[in-house]
Design a protein around this motif. Sequence first.
Motif, mmCIF file in Angstrom:
data_model
loop_
_atom_site.group_PDB
_atom_site.id
_atom_site.type_symbol
_atom_site.label_atom_id
_atom_site.label_comp_id
_atom_site.label_asym_id
_atom_site.label_seq_id
_atom_site.Cartn_x
_atom_site.Cartn_y
_atom_site.Cartn_z
ATOM 1 N N GLU A 546 0.579 -0.688 0.271
ATOM 2 C CA GLU A 546 0.423 -0.032 -0.283
ATOM 3 C C GLU A 546 0.515 1.222 -0.256
ATOM 4 O OE1 GLU A 546 -3.895 0.637 -0.045
ATOM 5 O OE2 GLU A 546 -3.256 -1.494 -0.486
ATOM 6 N N ILE A 547 2.711 1.575 0.342
ATOM 7 C CA ILE A 547 2.537 2.454 0.456
ATOM 8 C C ILE A 547 3.532 2.468 -0.755
ATOM 9 C CG2 ILE A 547 5.413 3.812 1.668
ATOM 10 C CD1 ILE A 547 4.326 1.673 4.113
ATOM 11 N N ALA A 548 3.758 1.697 -1.450
ATOM 12 C CA ALA A 548 4.389 1.544 -2.629
ATOM 13 C C ALA A 548 3.514 2.187 -3.267
ATOM 14 C CB ALA A 548 5.009 0.174 -2.828
ATOM 15 N N LEU A 549 2.202 2.330 -3.343
ATOM 16 C CA LEU A 549 1.330 2.142 -4.515
ATOM 17 C C LEU A 549 0.437 3.457 -4.064
ATOM 18 C CD1 LEU A 549 -0.444 -1.038 -4.236
ATOM 19 C CD2 LEU A 549 1.140 -0.074 -6.294
ATOM 20 N N GLY A 550 0.644 3.969 -2.994
ATOM 21 C CA GLY A 550 0.896 5.952 -2.689
ATOM 22 C C GLY A 550 -0.660 5.941 -1.862
ATOM 23 N N ASN A 551 -0.922 4.719 -1.523
ATOM 24 C CA ASN A 551 -1.683 4.893 -0.795
ATOM 25 C C ASN A 551 -1.966 4.874 0.588
ATOM 26 O OD1 ASN A 551 -3.403 4.219 -3.252
ATOM 27 N ND2 ASN A 551 -3.078 1.721 -2.681
ATOM 28 N N TRP A 552 -0.630 4.764 0.766
ATOM 29 C CA TRP A 552 -0.443 5.428 2.566
ATOM 30 C C TRP A 552 1.368 6.175 2.590
ATOM 31 C CZ3 TRP A 552 -1.989 3.537 7.327
ATOM 32 C CH2 TRP A 552 -3.865 2.897 7.048
ATOM 33 N N LEU A 553 1.461 6.633 3.070
ATOM 34 C CA LEU A 553 2.771 7.813 3.210
ATOM 35 C C LEU A 553 2.961 7.109 4.084
ATOM 36 C CD1 LEU A 553 0.614 11.816 3.394
ATOM 37 C CD2 LEU A 553 1.730 10.188 1.520
ATOM 38 N N PRO A 554 4.480 5.978 3.903
ATOM 39 C CA PRO A 554 5.540 6.256 4.700
ATOM 40 C C PRO A 554 6.048 7.042 5.820
ATOM 41 C CG PRO A 554 6.825 6.908 2.567
ATOM 42 C CD PRO A 554 5.355 7.267 2.727
ATOM 43 N N SER A 555 5.988 8.862 5.734
ATOM 44 C CA SER A 555 6.213 9.327 6.963
ATOM 45 C C SER A 555 5.108 9.487 8.050
ATOM 46 C CB SER A 555 6.437 10.817 6.451
ATOM 47 O OG SER A 555 4.933 11.151 5.779
ATOM 48 N N LEU A 556 3.590 9.050 7.711
ATOM 49 C CA LEU A 556 2.802 9.025 8.884
ATOM 50 C C LEU A 556 2.733 7.593 9.602
ATOM 51 C CD1 LEU A 556 0.161 10.722 7.031
ATOM 52 C CD2 LEU A 556 1.582 11.836 8.160
ATOM 53 N N VAL A 557 3.107 6.088 8.616
ATOM 54 C CA VAL A 557 3.484 5.227 8.885
ATOM 55 C C VAL A 557 4.481 5.399 9.737
ATOM 56 C CG1 VAL A 557 4.042 2.697 8.598
ATOM 57 C CG2 VAL A 557 2.014 4.694 7.061
ATOM 58 N N ALA A 558 5.340 5.470 9.616
ATOM 59 C CA ALA A 558 6.645 5.445 9.972
ATOM 60 C C ALA A 558 6.463 6.614 11.989
ATOM 61 C CB ALA A 558 7.590 6.250 9.558
ATOM 62 N N SER A 559 5.764 7.781 11.803
ATOM 63 C CA SER A 559 5.354 8.498 12.661
ATOM 64 C C SER A 559 4.546 7.296 13.957
ATOM 65 C CB SER A 559 4.675 9.218 12.178
ATOM 66 O OG SER A 559 4.465 10.363 13.449
ATOM 67 N N SER A 560 3.604 7.121 13.404
ATOM 68 C CA SER A 560 2.459 5.852 14.271
ATOM 69 C C SER A 560 2.857 5.290 14.629
ATOM 70 C CB SER A 560 1.571 5.754 13.402
ATOM 71 O OG SER A 560 0.352 6.704 12.466
ATOM 72 N N ALA A 572 -0.274 19.668 5.531
ATOM 73 C CA ALA A 572 -1.866 20.899 5.402
ATOM 74 C C ALA A 572 -2.707 21.065 6.553
ATOM 75 C CB ALA A 572 -2.051 20.888 4.064
ATOM 76 N N ASP A 573 -2.083 18.965 6.676
ATOM 77 C CA ASP A 573 -3.810 19.151 7.939
ATOM 78 C C ASP A 573 -3.462 19.284 9.666
ATOM 79 O OD1 ASP A 573 -0.923 16.616 7.739
ATOM 80 O OD2 ASP A 573 -3.015 14.910 7.264
ATOM 81 N N GLY A 574 -1.904 19.143 9.412
ATOM 82 C CA GLY A 574 -0.999 19.214 11.093
ATOM 83 C C GLY A 574 -0.713 18.355 11.067
ATOM 84 N N LYS A 575 -0.683 16.635 10.269
ATOM 85 C CA LYS A 575 -0.143 15.421 10.481
ATOM 86 C C LYS A 575 1.791 15.867 10.568
ATOM 87 C CE LYS A 575 -3.978 12.821 10.439
ATOM 88 N NZ LYS A 575 -4.695 11.972 9.970
ATOM 89 N N PRO A 576 2.418 15.185 10.889
ATOM 90 C CA PRO A 576 4.004 14.908 11.093
ATOM 91 C C PRO A 576 4.344 14.547 9.799
ATOM 92 C CG PRO A 576 3.148 13.687 12.173
ATOM 93 C CD PRO A 576 2.508 13.685 12.376
ATOM 94 N N ILE A 577 5.476 15.927 9.031
ATOM 95 C CA ILE A 577 6.020 14.932 7.688
ATOM 96 C C ILE A 577 7.211 14.300 7.686
ATOM 97 C CG2 ILE A 577 6.127 15.991 5.260
ATOM 98 C CD1 ILE A 577 3.658 16.922 5.165
ATOM 99 N N TYR A 578 7.714 13.328 6.789
ATOM 100 C CA TYR A 578 9.837 12.803 6.673
ATOM 101 C C TYR A 578 9.796 12.732 5.244
ATOM 102 C CZ TYR A 578 8.396 13.100 11.737
ATOM 103 O OH TYR A 578 8.203 12.975 13.256
ATOM 104 N N ILE A 579 10.906 13.817 4.395
ATOM 105 C CA ILE A 579 11.519 13.447 3.762
ATOM 106 C C ILE A 579 12.550 13.243 3.679
ATOM 107 C CG2 ILE A 579 11.599 14.581 1.491
ATOM 108 C CD1 ILE A 579 10.011 16.971 1.738
#
Length: 726
Positions: A546-560, A572-579
Motif C-alpha cells: 500500500e505504501i509503494a502504491l501511494g495509498n499510504w504515506l511512509p512518513s505518517l506510517v513511520a510516525s505512528s 496541510a493537515d498538521g500531521k508530521p511529514i518526513y522527507i
Amino acid sequence: MTSIEPILTTPVAPSPPSTVVPDYVLDLERAAAYLGAEQLKRLRRAYEIGASAHVGQMRKSGEPYITHPVAVAKILAEQGLDGDSLIAAILHDTIEDTPITRDDLAREFGEDVAHIVEGVTKLDKLQFKDRHEATAESFRKMMLAIAQDLRVILIKLADRLHNMRTLGAQSAEARHRIARETLEVYAPIAQRLGMNLFKAELQDLGFKAMHPWRHAVLQKRIRSQPVVRREAMVQIESSLAQRLAREKLQHRLISRVKSPWSIYTKMRVEHKTFAQVMDVFGFRLVMRNVADCYHALGVVHSLYKPVDTRFRDFIAIPKGNGYQSLHTVLFGPYGAHVEVQIRTEEMDAVAERGIAAHWTYKNGGRQSSAEMRARNWIESLLSDQLNTQSSVEFYESVKIDLFQEEVYVFSPKGDILSLPRNATALDFAYMVHTDVGNHAVTARINGKLSPLRTQLGNGDRVEIVTTPASIPKPQWLEFVVTGKARTAIRQQLKQLEHEDAIEIGHRMLDRALEQLGSSIERIPAGRLESYLQDNKMNRLEALLAEIALGNWLPSLVASSLVQQTSAEQSGADGKPIYIPRDRLLINGTERNVISFASCCTPIPGDEVMGFHTAGKGIVVHRIDCANVPDYRKHPERWVNVGWDRKVAGDYTAALRMELDNRQGALAQVAAAIAEADSNIDRVEYVDRDSLVGIVRFVIEVRDRKHLADIIRRLRRLKVVLGINRI
C-alpha cells in the motif's frame, strides 16, 4: 408405486398412481430399449422418485415439471448414453428444487449418479451480487465437475436443448437472455466437444429466439428454393453416386442443407448476399474405412475439378475436438461450388455426436480420441482457472476461447498442437507450458527467428527461445488470443507487481523510520501487530504494498509506529511529514511500481524527482518538467529518487525533428535509429508543408549517453534540418 420416503431426509407428497404411465415415459423407455431389462427397471424407479419429488411443480408452459427431466433423459437416450446418465438426467433438478439430497441419491442409485446430479446443480443465486456473477460461479463449479465426469456436460447440454425447444413460454427478456447465453457458451461448448447435432440445433433455436423475424425470412427463402437448384442437387448427387458405384466403393451419400443460422452468420461475416451463400452445394460421403475415404477423394476429383487451396485433411490431422474428415471444394455444374466431406462411419458418429459417441464406440474400454481431447481441453481450462481469482474473469475467458477457429502447428519434436486462428508464437509458448511462456524471448518459425507477436499459420513448425531473465510484459496482453496465455500473463504480472511493491514499500518505510532513529526491525512485534490490526491488514507485506502504491504515506506510517509527535515538517493537515534525505535508487526492475511520466519522459542520467500518487505508486519526472512546480504544493508526497549505477532496461525519449520534406527522408531517419541500436515506438507529423516536415519521434534508449549517440547520428543526415529532445 413403491414408497420413496425411506430414501428421503424430508418426506415429499405421495406418488401418482402407478397404473398410469404417461406417454412421455413410455417414449423414453422405447428410446432407451438398448439398456436391457434391469437398467430399464432402475430408469422407471428414477422416474417414480423424480415425479414424486417434483409433484405440484409446474413449468411455465403449464405442464408438470417432471416432463422436462424426462425429456432431457430421452434426448440422451437418442445418443445412446448409459443407464447412470439417463437416471441422473431424470433427477438432475432434484437436489436444487426438491427435498431430496445428494446422500439420498447415492444410497438409492450409487455415487456416480449422485456426483453427476451434484455437478449439474446450480449454486444458490442469493450468494452473489448479481445474476452474471451467479452464472459465472455456477459455470466454474460445473467445469470442475466435468473434469471428473464428462457426463455432467452432456446432461447440461441436453437440459439446455430441451429448454430452448420450449422457450416460447418464457418472457421476452428471459428468452433473449437465455438465447444469448446459448449462442455464446453452450453451442460453442457443444462444438468444442464435437457434438455437431446439438450445436446446430442450439444455434438455430438461439437465432430464432434472438431474431425471430430474420429467422422466419431465411427459413421461408430456404423452403422456396428455385427448381433449378433442386435439379442441380439431384444431378450432382446422381453423378457422384454413379462414379463411386463404378469404383465398387460402398458408401452413404447425404446432401447437406444449410440452416438459417449458418446462412445468417455467413452473410454477416463474409458480407455476402443470400444468393451467394446458397450458391454452394454440400454433400457428405460416409465410407467403410480410411483407405476408401482417400479412394473416394480421387474419384470426386476426377469427376469435378477441385478448387485450389480448399482441400483439408482432418483425418491425418484431426481437429481439437476429435473431428476427422476429408474436406474438398469442387467446381460443379452451373458454375457453383460443391463442398464434399468424406469420412468413415465411426468418424461420422464422432462428428455428429462428439463425446456422446464414446458410449457406442468404446474401443475395448480405451478412451476415444474425442473423449481424450475433451478431457485435455477441460483440464487445460481448470489449470487456467486456478490462476484466476474472479469467476467472472474465468467465464469470460472461456467464452473467448470457445469462439476461436483452429490452426494446427508442429512442435520441434513433430507433435501437433491446435491453437485458435490468429494465435501468435507467444500463445504457442503458453500452450506448451506456462514457464515456457513466462520466460520466452523470441521464436523460430520454420527455422527463421521471428517476434513473439508473429501470427501462426497451418503447418508452421514452431520453437520457442527462452531465458530465465525474461519476464512477462503488459504489452503481451495486446497480442495473445488464448485464454490460457492471458490468464497466465495477468497472474504473473500481478505477482511481479506485488513483489516489486513490497520491496519498494520496505525501502520507503525504512528510510522514513531512519529519520526518526528507528527501523522496521527495531519496531516491537506487538506494536507492529497492533498497528496492522487497527488498519485491518493481515500482514506487514500488505502495508508495504500500500505504501509503494501511494495509498499510504511512509512518513505518517513511520510516525505512528514510533509514536512521536514532533516533526521536521508538517503537512496541510498538521500531521508530521518526513522527507527522507537518502535517495531511493532506481535500478530498472521496479517497472510495476515505479512509472515514468509521459509528459517529460525521464531516462537514466536525467536529474529526477518522484511524486507519490495514490494507486500508481511513484511517478518519476525530470526535475525541469513543467509539472514539477505544481507538485511543490504537496511536499509530503515528494520522493527523493535517483538512478542506480547498474540501472538496466529500455526507456522512452521524445525527439522533435525538422526534416527536409523529400521522399525517403523518414526511411533514412528510421535506418539511422536502428543502426544506433534503438527502436521507434511512435512517429507522428506535428506540422508539414511543401519544404519542411516537423516530426515527433518516440524512441527507446538505455540512458542519456545512448540518446546523445542517436542524436549525433541523426544530425549527420542531410535530411535532418534540426533536432531537439522534447
